[in-house]
Design an enzyme around this catalytic site. Structure first.
Site, PDB file in Angstrom:
ATOM      1  N   SER A 266      -1.688  22.552  36.245  1.00 22.19           N
ATOM      2  CA  SER A 266      -1.805  21.479  35.269  1.00 22.19           C
ATOM      3  C   SER A 266      -1.879  20.124  35.971  1.00 22.19           C
ATOM      4  O   SER A 266      -1.058  19.825  36.839  1.00 22.19           O
ATOM      5  CB  SER A 266      -0.585  21.517  34.336  1.00 22.19           C
TER       6      SER A 266
ATOM      7  N   GLN B 151       4.219  23.909  39.034  1.00 24.52           N
ATOM      8  CA  GLN B 151       5.071  23.027  39.845  1.00 24.52           C
ATOM      9  C   GLN B 151       4.680  23.037  41.321  1.00 24.52           C
ATOM     10  O   GLN B 151       5.140  22.183  42.083  1.00 24.52           O
ATOM     11  CB  GLN B 151       6.543  23.456  39.727  1.00 24.52           C
TER      12      GLN B 151
ATOM     13  N   CYS C  20      11.017  20.156  27.947  1.00 26.42           N
ATOM     14  CA  CYS C  20      10.632  20.834  26.714  1.00 26.42           C
ATOM     15  C   CYS C  20      11.856  21.293  25.938  1.00 26.42           C
ATOM     16  O   CYS C  20      11.796  21.472  24.731  1.00 26.42           O
ATOM     17  CB  CYS C  20       9.773  22.052  27.023  1.00 26.42           C
TER      18      CYS C  20
ATOM     19  N   ASN D 232      10.560  25.070  37.661  1.00 30.50           N
ATOM     20  CA  ASN D 232      10.506  23.676  37.256  1.00 30.50           C
ATOM     21  C   ASN D 232      11.872  23.011  37.114  1.00 30.50           C
ATOM     22  O   ASN D 232      11.974  21.803  37.136  1.00 30.50           O
ATOM     23  CB  ASN D 232       9.729  23.542  35.948  1.00 30.50           C
TER      24      ASN D 232
HETATM   25  C1  LIG Z   1       4.886  21.630  32.914  1.00 30.99           C
HETATM   26  C2  LIG Z   1       4.869  23.069  33.092  1.00 30.99           C
HETATM   27  C3  LIG Z   1       4.085  23.899  32.266  1.00 30.99           C
HETATM   28  C4  LIG Z   1       3.302  23.366  31.097  1.00 30.99           C
HETATM   29  O1  LIG Z   1       2.174  22.645  31.490  1.00 30.99           O
HETATM   30  P1  LIG Z   1       1.464  21.696  30.406  1.00 30.99           P
HETATM   31  O2  LIG Z   1       0.218  21.228  31.109  1.00 30.99           O
HETATM   32  O3  LIG Z   1       2.402  20.576  30.124  1.00 30.99           O
HETATM   33  O4  LIG Z   1       1.149  22.527  29.218  1.00 30.99           O
HETATM   34  C5  LIG Z   1       4.080  25.253  32.519  1.00 30.99           C
HETATM   35  N1  LIG Z   1       4.791  25.780  33.527  1.00 30.99           N
HETATM   36  C6  LIG Z   1       5.543  25.017  34.354  1.00 30.99           C
HETATM   37  C7  LIG Z   1       6.296  25.664  35.464  1.00 30.99           C
HETATM   38  C8  LIG Z   1       5.621  23.640  34.152  1.00 30.99           C
HETATM   39  O5  LIG Z   1       6.383  22.908  34.948  1.00 30.99           O
END
Ligand SMILES: *Cc1c(COP(=O)(O)O)cnc(C)c1O
Length: 392
Positions: free
Chosen positions: A199, A179, A324, A151
């Site tokens: 996600s 991602q 984050c 990410n």
């Molecule tokens: C954004 C992200 C997450 C977290 O996903 P959420 O839906 O926001 O909890 C986990 N892993 C990666 C690689 C991300 O980019």
């Protein structure tokens, strides 16, 4: 004018996703567990969504489990594999140094509970070497978890090869593909994965909804106690609008994958071309095995946070890496894992693009980066030092 170049943190909800959700918010608001027709109508929506998602990933509908997002999917996959491994006396897990915190912090927790964790190197190109995984696997290894795409730097990992090794050794393999899904082709069969997290809000779907894919035959434990939703693996009334929005966004992203990938990488390449002549600028990570829309760079002698705040004043939304962790002034664990010197890791900038960005925006961003880096260096004692050493 606002230029949004932080799509690795989250994306704009697409009109297709929004429009798919509205009927469920307005009239089809039933609970899929209810026996009456309003409930059954909601159930039909969620089961159709499950089928669409399964098709997009080359999975079966009953291999799809809805979660609240990528973090929950990562937690459930890892904790479930750990608990089931422990029962067989297997308490060793392999991962990499530059995983998302949803993975790394879950592994920290398991370490405190007596699990042995091996984190393999990611090298300066930001890629895990499959041989390292092979060498790290032991008799008591219960899980390998390696992200599909990083990410912060956007590098893509050799998931298929790692999956092959895990299959051969009979070790469960999970990938955080948050991602990757909707951005590069993702096929769970071809990738040889047992579990995969995604996600919706990373591909123009709604926030608060994700999926854990679990291959048929792999045992999954639940994290949340309650009702028997998701075949007893994830209690709680289904987030029906989110589920439908996720499916619509995913289908749209997969249908337009090639077209968007070309468009988005053109924007990213314009940035790379524009900044590469800036003195002491480094592009982080191998650009060959790379997401189309993400680019990460360091500028020696300046703080990433200052750069981001000044770019924001010009209307440009960028990031210093992971949303984050920003807010803390700690350098990125991803860049440090890749061997980027700590002083450079402080000066990092991540730009991540979507189909809504244009080449004109890229040109404007480059102009502002050049201007801002110049200004910050003109008031930077660190830069003065670098220049002095150069001239000595
Ligand atoms: C954004 C992200 C997450 C977290 O996903 P959420 O839906 O926001 O909890 C986990 N892993 C990666 C690689 C991300 O980019």
């Amino acid at each position: 004018m606002i230029i949004y170049a932080d799509n690795a943190a989250t994306t704009k909800l697409s009109d297709t996703a929004l429009n798919s959700m509205l009927p469920l918010m307005r009239e089809d608001y039933g609970n899929p567990s209810s026996l009456h027709h309003v409930g059954q109508c909601a159930k039909e929506y969620t089961e159709n969504a499950r089928m669409t998602i399964a098709e997009c990933l080359n999975a079966l509908p009953n291999e799809i489990y809805f979660t609240s997002g990528g973090s929950e999917a990562d937690n459930q996959a890892i904790l479930s594999a750990a608990k089931n491994g422990e029962r067989k006396g297997k308490k060793h897990i392999i991962s990499s140094k530059f995983e998302h915190h949803a993975v790394l912090h879950t592994l920290d927790k398991l370490k405190k509970e007596g699990f042995d964790i091996t984190l393999v190197d990611v090298y300066s190109d930001g890629v895990v070497h499959p041989e390292d995984i092979k060498n790290a696997i032991r008799e008591d290894t219960c899980l390998v978890t390696i992200m599909t795409a990083n990410n912060e730097v956007g590098t893509i990992q050799p998931i298929k090869e790692i999956g092959e090794i895990c299959r051969e050794k009979g070790v469960l393999f999970h990938t955080d593909a948050v991602q990757a899904v909707g951005h590069i082709p993702v096929d769970v069969k071809e990738m040889n994965v047992d579990m995969l997290s995604l996600s919706a809000h990373k591909f123009h779907g709604p926030k608060g909804i994700g999926v854990l894919y679990v291959r048929k035959g792999v045992i999954l434990n639940s994290l949340i106690n309650g009702g028997t939703q998701e075949r007893g693996k994830r209690a709680g009334t289904e987030y029906t609008y989110g589920i439908v929005g996720l499916a619509a966004a995913l289908k749209e992203a997969v249908d337009k994958l090639d077209e968007n990938s070309k468009k988005i990488s053109a924007v990213r390449d314009r940035i790379i071309d524009g900044v590469k002549n800036i003195e002491r600028c480094h592009i982080n990570g191998n650009l060959e095995h790379h997401l189309p829309g993400t680019v990460n760079m360091c500028f020696e002698g300046i703080e990433g946070e200052s750069l981001i705040l000044l770019l924001d004043q010009s209307g440009i939304c960028a990031s210093s890496g992971s949303a984050c962790t920003s807010g803390s002034l700690d350098p990125s664990h991803v860049l440090l894992a890749m061997g980027v010197p700590i002083e450079n890791a402080h000066g990092s900038l991540r730009l991540s693009f979507s189909e809504y960005n244009t080449v004109d925006e890229a040109d404007f961003i480059v102009e502002k980066i050049i201007e801002t880096v110049d200004y910050l260096r003109s008031i930077s004692p660190v830069w003065e030092q670098i220049k002095k050493q150069e001239n000595a």
